[in-house]
Design a protein around this motif. Structure first.
Motif, PDB file in Angstrom:
ATOM      1  N   ALA A 123      37.850 -81.268   0.783  1.00 38.62           N
ATOM      2  CA  ALA A 123      37.237 -80.173   0.006  1.00 38.62           C
ATOM      3  C   ALA A 123      37.906 -78.837   0.315  1.00 38.62           C
ATOM      4  O   ALA A 123      38.928 -78.786   1.010  1.00 38.62           O
ATOM      5  CB  ALA A 123      35.741 -80.125   0.176  1.00 38.62           C
ATOM      6  N   LEU A 124      37.342 -77.769  -0.241  1.00 42.82           N
ATOM      7  CA  LEU A 124      38.095 -76.497  -0.252  1.00 42.82           C
ATOM      8  C   LEU A 124      38.174 -75.814   1.115  1.00 42.82           C
ATOM      9  O   LEU A 124      39.188 -75.198   1.431  1.00 42.82           O
ATOM     10  CB  LEU A 124      37.488 -75.530  -1.267  1.00 42.82           C
ATOM     11  CG  LEU A 124      37.884 -75.858  -2.708  1.00 42.82           C
ATOM     12  CD1 LEU A 124      36.830 -76.692  -3.385  1.00 42.82           C
ATOM     13  CD2 LEU A 124      38.174 -74.611  -3.495  1.00 42.82           C
ATOM     14  N   THR A 125      37.127 -75.908   1.897  1.00 45.34           N
ATOM     15  CA  THR A 125      37.176 -75.269   3.219  1.00 45.34           C
ATOM     16  C   THR A 125      38.395 -75.799   3.974  1.00 45.34           C
ATOM     17  O   THR A 125      39.163 -75.037   4.571  1.00 45.34           O
ATOM     18  CB  THR A 125      35.890 -75.577   4.010  1.00 45.34           C
ATOM     19  OG1 THR A 125      34.769 -75.268   3.197  1.00 45.34           O
ATOM     20  CG2 THR A 125      35.827 -74.794   5.303  1.00 45.34           C
ATOM     21  N   TRP A 149      33.193 -64.410   0.678  1.00 40.46           N
ATOM     22  CA  TRP A 149      32.473 -65.558   1.264  1.00 40.46           C
ATOM     23  C   TRP A 149      32.573 -65.447   2.776  1.00 40.46           C
ATOM     24  O   TRP A 149      33.690 -65.401   3.315  1.00 40.46           O
ATOM     25  CB  TRP A 149      33.101 -66.860   0.768  1.00 40.46           C
ATOM     26  CG  TRP A 149      32.416 -68.101   1.241  1.00 40.46           C
ATOM     27  CD1 TRP A 149      31.062 -68.300   1.338  1.00 40.46           C
ATOM     28  CD2 TRP A 149      33.034 -69.320   1.671  1.00 40.46           C
ATOM     29  NE1 TRP A 149      30.810 -69.577   1.792  1.00 40.46           N
ATOM     30  CE2 TRP A 149      31.996 -70.219   2.002  1.00 40.46           C
ATOM     31  CE3 TRP A 149      34.356 -69.761   1.790  1.00 40.46           C
ATOM     32  CZ2 TRP A 149      32.236 -71.519   2.451  1.00 40.46           C
ATOM     33  CZ3 TRP A 149      34.604 -71.044   2.232  1.00 40.46           C
ATOM     34  CH2 TRP A 149      33.550 -71.910   2.560  1.00 40.46           C
ATOM     35  N   ASN A 197      39.685 -64.915  -4.766  1.00 40.38           N
ATOM     36  CA  ASN A 197      38.730 -65.955  -5.158  1.00 40.38           C
ATOM     37  C   ASN A 197      37.972 -65.537  -6.426  1.00 40.38           C
ATOM     38  O   ASN A 197      37.193 -64.601  -6.398  1.00 40.38           O
ATOM     39  CB  ASN A 197      37.755 -66.184  -3.975  1.00 40.38           C
ATOM     40  CG  ASN A 197      36.452 -66.840  -4.383  1.00 40.38           C
ATOM     41  OD1 ASN A 197      35.366 -66.340  -4.083  1.00 40.38           O
ATOM     42  ND2 ASN A 197      36.542 -67.961  -5.059  1.00 40.38           N
ATOM     43  N   ASN A 201      32.589 -65.807  -4.925  1.00 36.29           N
ATOM     44  CA  ASN A 201      31.389 -65.921  -4.106  1.00 36.29           C
ATOM     45  C   ASN A 201      31.479 -64.760  -3.124  1.00 36.29           C
ATOM     46  O   ASN A 201      32.465 -64.687  -2.402  1.00 36.29           O
ATOM     47  CB  ASN A 201      31.379 -67.260  -3.345  1.00 36.29           C
ATOM     48  CG  ASN A 201      30.191 -67.373  -2.397  1.00 36.29           C
ATOM     49  OD1 ASN A 201      29.297 -66.531  -2.408  1.00 36.29           O
ATOM     50  ND2 ASN A 201      30.209 -68.410  -1.587  1.00 36.29           N
ATOM     51  N   ASP A 234      41.780 -69.073  -4.167  1.00 39.44           N
ATOM     52  CA  ASP A 234      40.619 -69.945  -3.944  1.00 39.44           C
ATOM     53  C   ASP A 234      39.893 -70.112  -5.275  1.00 39.44           C
ATOM     54  O   ASP A 234      39.169 -69.227  -5.717  1.00 39.44           O
ATOM     55  CB  ASP A 234      39.709 -69.313  -2.876  1.00 39.44           C
ATOM     56  CG  ASP A 234      38.435 -70.119  -2.620  1.00 39.44           C
ATOM     57  OD1 ASP A 234      38.090 -70.971  -3.458  1.00 39.44           O
ATOM     58  OD2 ASP A 234      37.790 -69.875  -1.584  1.00 39.44           O
ATOM     59  N   ALA A 236      37.502 -72.217  -6.141  1.00 40.03           N
ATOM     60  CA  ALA A 236      36.338 -73.096  -5.936  1.00 40.03           C
ATOM     61  C   ALA A 236      35.462 -73.208  -7.182  1.00 40.03           C
ATOM     62  O   ALA A 236      34.958 -74.281  -7.492  1.00 40.03           O
ATOM     63  CB  ALA A 236      35.504 -72.601  -4.754  1.00 40.03           C
ATOM     64  N   TYR A 237      35.263 -72.081  -7.891  1.00 40.19           N
ATOM     65  CA  TYR A 237      34.317 -72.077  -9.017  1.00 40.19           C
ATOM     66  C   TYR A 237      35.048 -72.066 -10.361  1.00 40.19           C
ATOM     67  O   TYR A 237      34.503 -71.618 -11.370  1.00 40.19           O
ATOM     68  CB  TYR A 237      33.381 -70.856  -8.896  1.00 40.19           C
ATOM     69  CG  TYR A 237      32.621 -70.873  -7.594  1.00 40.19           C
ATOM     70  CD1 TYR A 237      31.373 -71.474  -7.504  1.00 40.19           C
ATOM     71  CD2 TYR A 237      33.170 -70.321  -6.440  1.00 40.19           C
ATOM     72  CE1 TYR A 237      30.688 -71.528  -6.303  1.00 40.19           C
ATOM     73  CE2 TYR A 237      32.495 -70.370  -5.228  1.00 40.19           C
ATOM     74  CZ  TYR A 237      31.255 -70.969  -5.169  1.00 40.19           C
ATOM     75  OH  TYR A 237      30.589 -71.027  -3.979  1.00 40.19           O
ATOM     76  N   THR A 271      34.320 -79.904  -5.678  1.00 39.00           N
ATOM     77  CA  THR A 271      33.026 -79.520  -5.092  1.00 39.00           C
ATOM     78  C   THR A 271      32.080 -78.819  -6.055  1.00 39.00           C
ATOM     79  O   THR A 271      30.975 -79.291  -6.296  1.00 39.00           O
ATOM     80  CB  THR A 271      33.259 -78.596  -3.880  1.00 39.00           C
ATOM     81  OG1 THR A 271      34.166 -79.228  -2.997  1.00 39.00           O
ATOM     82  CG2 THR A 271      31.952 -78.305  -3.150  1.00 39.00           C
ATOM     83  N   LYS A 272      32.512 -77.670  -6.553  1.00 37.45           N
ATOM     84  CA  LYS A 272      31.621 -76.857  -7.391  1.00 37.45           C
ATOM     85  C   LYS A 272      31.826 -77.157  -8.867  1.00 37.45           C
ATOM     86  O   LYS A 272      30.894 -77.151  -9.646  1.00 37.45           O
ATOM     87  CB  LYS A 272      31.887 -75.360  -7.167  1.00 37.45           C
ATOM     88  CG  LYS A 272      32.122 -74.970  -5.739  1.00 37.45           C
ATOM     89  CD  LYS A 272      30.841 -74.745  -5.008  1.00 37.45           C
ATOM     90  CE  LYS A 272      31.122 -74.303  -3.579  1.00 37.45           C
ATOM     91  NZ  LYS A 272      29.895 -73.977  -2.862  1.00 37.45           N
ATOM     92  N   ARG A 280      33.229 -83.990  -0.839  1.00 41.31           N
ATOM     93  CA  ARG A 280      34.297 -83.396  -0.044  1.00 41.31           C
ATOM     94  C   ARG A 280      35.687 -83.794  -0.548  1.00 41.31           C
ATOM     95  O   ARG A 280      36.463 -84.441   0.177  1.00 41.31           O
ATOM     96  CB  ARG A 280      34.164 -83.751   1.462  1.00 41.31           C
ATOM     97  CG  ARG A 280      32.772 -83.652   2.055  1.00 41.31           C
ATOM     98  CD  ARG A 280      32.139 -82.309   1.906  1.00 41.31           C
ATOM     99  NE  ARG A 280      32.893 -81.252   2.506  1.00 41.31           N
ATOM    100  CZ  ARG A 280      32.903 -79.992   2.025  1.00 41.31           C
ATOM    101  NH1 ARG A 280      32.212 -79.679   0.955  1.00 41.31           N
ATOM    102  NH2 ARG A 280      33.610 -79.068   2.629  1.00 41.31           N
TER     103      ARG A 280
END
Ligand SMILES: Cc1ncc(COP(=O)(O)O)c(C=O)c1O
Length: 436
Positions: A123-125, A149, A197, A201, A234, A236-237, A271-272, A280
């Motif tokens: 996953a992204l982390t 974040w 990002n 977030n 990033d 993520a979204y 993930t999102k 993950r």
């Protein structure tokens, strides 16, 4: 047999030949890492298909299918061979290829540009950690806009020892592109590690079309002035944009072949975007002007080497589930339907704030247009943490207080509850102003 350092040197040579800036921005760790093709993994690969193969570090049944507990497989209607054995450290080849195809569909601007094959991360982390592993030395600076974040502190600052520097995200109602230009210009001539990002977030902000074009231009122009920039994007979204005029594509696509001094690193994942937080599965991809197949493959090797070194490989089960979903004829339609649910919540929340001018006495929303979240800035004299506590204790309402703001995750609240939440914040603010 090639020595450890000669294998890493081969990769470094491949990167340096096509993209010297990328080579010069690798951390000492990043320069030293390589993918161990010749070790256990390579020898296992060579023995694949042999009648007698005693190389594999998993257990097989007498019929050579993966050894398994029936009780564990019962809830999984999947072939054990597709979930129990190790996945490659790079990730399942078919999933990597499909994710890249999807990336190109979602970012038409990438057409014709050289992009690495995404390497699967936990996953992204973990994708961000791989980026830090490869490109950040302890003590080196990493820049990102504020608000941000909060896990970036723990990840880049505490875990990798980087020096975190933030700059304001907004000027007026939008992204402060001129501010970013100043931040970059102040570091001119050196290595600059930057993280962006969008959708963001905690703010839920994505730059408008013209701001995004301005960002890409600012990075390319700074690179042309001699700065070497590693831009970690990033995503993520990604895709959760709710307003017209807001950039739909990734900044990665706009800078992928912008300048040889500008290395774009895309960290994204399911993930999102695909609503699979616990599976993950993330990805890391690279692009830079001049970086061709050799350099990109060498960067993939380094990323996968880091995966191999720290977590060996990512969940095979999760990768298989995701790949099956991507192959499903229902995937696109179902994803669009969930997008509509989130968009509706966004609209309900926005309407509630816009139709209640009295709320302006209590808080101001930071600009937002996308993602899972939005932030309210309490009016002067009101403290976000005190408001959060009051909301918990008196209003049955849980929000996040961070960086002087209250963050509302509208992604996780049924639309009908959102007006009440915003009203509760207003009431808690009124009480706070009354000194209660
Ligand atoms: C901006 C941002 N990046 C990365 C992540 C990490 O995502 P993952 O759960 O895939 O590790 C999050 C999770 O909240 C996030 O908000």
């Amino acid at each position: 047999m090639a020595t450890r350092s000669s294998k890493a040197e081969d990769l470094n040579r491949a990167i340096g030949a096509e993209c010297p800036a990328a080579l010069s921005m690798l951390s000492a760790r990043g320069r030293a890492i390589y993918f161990p093709y010749a070790g256990i993994l390579g020898q296992s690969a060579e023995a694949k298909g042999k009648k007698y193969n005693a190389t594999i570090g998993i257990a097989l049944e007498e019929d050579k299918t993966p050894m398994r507990l029936a009780c564990l497989m019962k809830p999984l209607a999947v072939d054990p061979a597709k979930v129990l054995p190790y996945a490659p450290s790079f990730g399942l080849p078919e999933l990597r290829a499909r994710w890249k195809e999807l990336m190109l569909e979602k970012n038409p601007g990438l057409k014709g540009k050289a992009v690495s094959l995404p390497v699967v991360t936990q996953a992204l982390t973990h994708g961000l950690a791989v980026a830090a592993y490869l490109f950040l030395e302890a003590g080196e600076e990493i820049l990102f806009p504020e608000p941000y974040w909060d896990n970036y502190d723990l990840l880049f600052g505490v875990s990798f020892g980087a020096r975190v520097t933030t700059f304001p995200c907004y000027a007026g109602g939008g992204f402060d592109v001129a501010g970013l230009r100043r931040v970059l210009a102040a570091r001119r001539g050196g290595k600059i590690a930057l993280l962006l990002n969008f959708p963001n977030n905690p703010t839920g902000y994505t730059p408008t079309e013209s701001e995004m074009a301005g960002l890409a231009e600012a990075l390319a122009e700074e690179a042309a002035q001699g700065s070497r920039i590693v831009a970690i994007i990033d995503d993520a979204y990604f895709g959760l944009v709710y307003e017209p005029g807001v950039a739909r594509d990734s900044l990665f696509a706009r800078i992928a072949d912008a300048h040889p001094n500008l290395l774009a690193v895309k960290v994204d994942g399911a993930t999102k975007e695909d609503y699979v937080w616990g599976l993950r599965v993330g990805f890391i991809s690279f692009a830079a002007k001049g970086a061709g197949l050799e350099a990109l493959a060498a960067l993939e090797d380094k990323a996968a080497g880091s995966v191999r070194a720290l977590i060996s490989n990512c969940s095979h089960l999760s990768q298989t589930l995701l790949l099956e979903a991507f192959k499903s004829g229902d995937y696109a339609r179902e994803k669009r339907a969930k997008h509509e649910v989130l968009k509706h919540r966004y609209e309900v929340l926005k309407r509630e704030i816009e139709t209640h001018p009295e709320y302006a006495r209590s808080f101001a929303p930071l600009p937002y247009n996308s993602g899972y979240f939005m932030c309210l800035k309490p009016a002067p004299g009101l403290d976000a943490e005190k408001l959060r506590r009051r909301l918990l204790e008196k209003y049955d309402t849980g929000l996040i207080a961070m960086q002087g703001l209250l963050r509302i995750a509208f992604s996780s609240v049924p639309a009908g509850d959102l007006p009440t939440i915003v009203r509760n914040v207003h009431l808690a603010c009124e009480e706070g102003r009354g000194g209660a």
